[in-house]
Design a protein around this motif. Structure first.
Motif, short mmCIF file in Angstrom:
data_model
loop_
_atom_site.label_atom_id
_atom_site.label_comp_id
_atom_site.label_asym_id
_atom_site.label_seq_id
_atom_site.Cartn_x
_atom_site.Cartn_y
_atom_site.Cartn_z
N PHE A 175 -12.49 6.59 -17.78
CA PHE A 175 -13.56 5.73 -17.26
C PHE A 175 -13.27 5.42 -15.79
O PHE A 175 -12.26 4.79 -15.48
N MET A 176 -14.12 5.86 -14.87
CA MET A 176 -13.86 5.70 -13.45
C MET A 176 -13.98 4.23 -13.04
O MET A 176 -14.97 3.56 -13.36
N CYS A 177 -12.96 3.75 -12.31
CA CYS A 177 -12.91 2.33 -11.94
C CYS A 177 -11.90 2.18 -10.81
O CYS A 177 -11.43 3.17 -10.24
N PHE A 178 -11.52 0.95 -10.50
CA PHE A 178 -10.44 0.73 -9.54
C PHE A 178 -9.61 -0.46 -9.96
O PHE A 178 -10.05 -1.33 -10.73
N ALA A 179 -8.41 -0.51 -9.42
CA ALA A 179 -7.54 -1.69 -9.57
C ALA A 179 -6.75 -1.82 -8.27
O ALA A 179 -6.40 -0.82 -7.64
N GLU A 180 -6.47 -3.06 -7.88
CA GLU A 180 -5.82 -3.24 -6.58
C GLU A 180 -4.78 -4.33 -6.63
O GLU A 180 -4.80 -5.26 -7.46
N LYS A 181 -3.84 -4.23 -5.67
CA LYS A 181 -2.90 -5.28 -5.35
C LYS A 181 -2.98 -5.51 -3.85
O LYS A 181 -2.86 -4.57 -3.06
N VAL A 182 -3.20 -6.76 -3.47
CA VAL A 182 -3.35 -7.11 -2.06
C VAL A 182 -2.45 -8.31 -1.73
O VAL A 182 -2.48 -9.32 -2.44
N HIS A 183 -1.65 -8.16 -0.68
CA HIS A 183 -0.82 -9.28 -0.18
C HIS A 183 -1.28 -9.62 1.23
O HIS A 183 -1.22 -8.78 2.14
#
Length: 339
Positions: free
Chosen positions: A328-336
């Motif tokens: 299933f196409m999607c995204f996940a992120e980590k941002v500092h």
């Protein structure tokens, strides 16, 4: 009470600049009034962010007034060929001059300079994204005209404080908006079809503390002939009243408890895992493209990894039904951020 659902319409902030009733809601029951903020205008952050994508390509659009800096950005994403380009224009000290709307349901956002024209407009039941970006990359322009339908459906709205501070996060995620239109770059036209393609809105207003790390993931698609989407994340202040983790299926929201991102910090392109405290979101995530960005200038720095890929696993609705995801196409992120 964890995952406290707020249903009463009320001001977002009280006379001291703190959230009146922390929690989550299916629509914007809190009224945002910039004049009620009791922090420096330099600390106020207001943004509208749209992501429109399908299996093969996508684009992200940001218009924001972050107090001492304005950030206007466009990303073109090609998952099939595994490349992306992001172009950002910074402006000094907007301090509210962008007049970001106080509600997600009315008011337009327009930015224009010699290089970029970007507009987010709202019509009855539709959102319109229009962009003309000169010299987007290698001297070539980027254009788009995209319409997102917004049927009657649940959304994810959250009002979160930072403990002991006059900082707050007021945010709405609108998933599963059918997308229609096109974008054009370097002689290629990318089309969006409402039968299979979707857009997401991340609408945010708040006062942030200086040093923050957040995690966010989102995806939309069609499962069993019905729109399905999810929003997961944490790191946005004190979430003891509610998380922003939720599933959407056929227009209804199904609230989740905690979801944890297990990220291979040595290489963001390795496989990720997602686990949940209630067992209702258990996933593997295979990255396809890392939209990474890092910057450091004196006291301001950012380290971002927005990773697009394919999710496989099982999600569970409120009534116990299983939703099986496969690639299933999607995204996940980590941002500092330190800003």
């Amino acid at each position: 009470m964890r995952n406290h659902e707020v249903t009463k319409e009320q001001p977002l902030l009280d006379g001291t600049g703190r959230i009146t009733e922390p929690g989550w809601a299916r629509r914007q029951v809190w009224t945002y009034d910039r004049s009620m903020i009791r922090s420096s205008a330099l600390r106020i952050k207001e943004w509208d962010y749209y992501l429109v994508m399908n299996e093969d390509y996508g684009a992200a659009f940001t218009l924001s007034d972050d107090g001492y800096i304005g950030l206007q950005s466009v990303s073109l994403l090609n998952f099939k060929e595994r490349w992306e380009h992001t172009e950002t224009i910074l402006t000094a000290l907007p301090l509210g001059k962008m007049k970001m709307p106080s509600s997600s349901s009315s008011g337009d956002v327009v930015y224009r300079d010699k290089r970029l024209r970007m507009e987010f407009r709202i019509e009855s039941g539709r959102r319109l994204i229009s962009c003309d970006f000169k010299d987007f990359y290698d001297g070539k322009p980027f254009y788009c005209e995209i319409a997102l339908d917004q049927p009657q459906m649940d959304t994810m709205v959250i009002a979160t404080p930072w403990s002991g501070k006059k900082a707050f996060y007021y945010n709405q995620k609108i998933n599963c908006m059918p997308a229609e239109g096109y974008m054009s770059f370097d002689g290629v036209t990318y089309w969006f079809s409402p039968e299979k393609d979707y857009g997401t809105l991340d609408w945010g207003r708040g006062v942030w503390t200086y040093d923050n790390t957040w995690y966010w993931g989102s995806g939309n698609g069609t499962i069993g002939g019905r729109p399905f989407g999810f929003n997961i994340g944490y790191g946005f202040g004190d979430t003891s009243a509610a998380t922003e983790n939720i599933l959407f299926y056929d227009g209804k929201g199904h609230k989740l408890d905690d979801v944890t991102f297990h990220i291979p910090e040595d290489d963001y392109m390795k496989k990720w895992l997602f686990t949940s405290s209630d067992g209702r979101f258990e996933m593997e995530f295979t990255p396809v493209l890392d939209r990474a960005a890092a910057m450091s200038a004196g006291p301001v720095s950012t380290d971002q990894h927005q990773v697009f890929g394919r999710m496989s696993g099982r999600a569970v609705l409120d009534d116990g039904r299983f939703i099986e995801l496969k690639d299933f196409m999607c995204f996940a992120e980590k941002v500092h951020n330190r800003y």
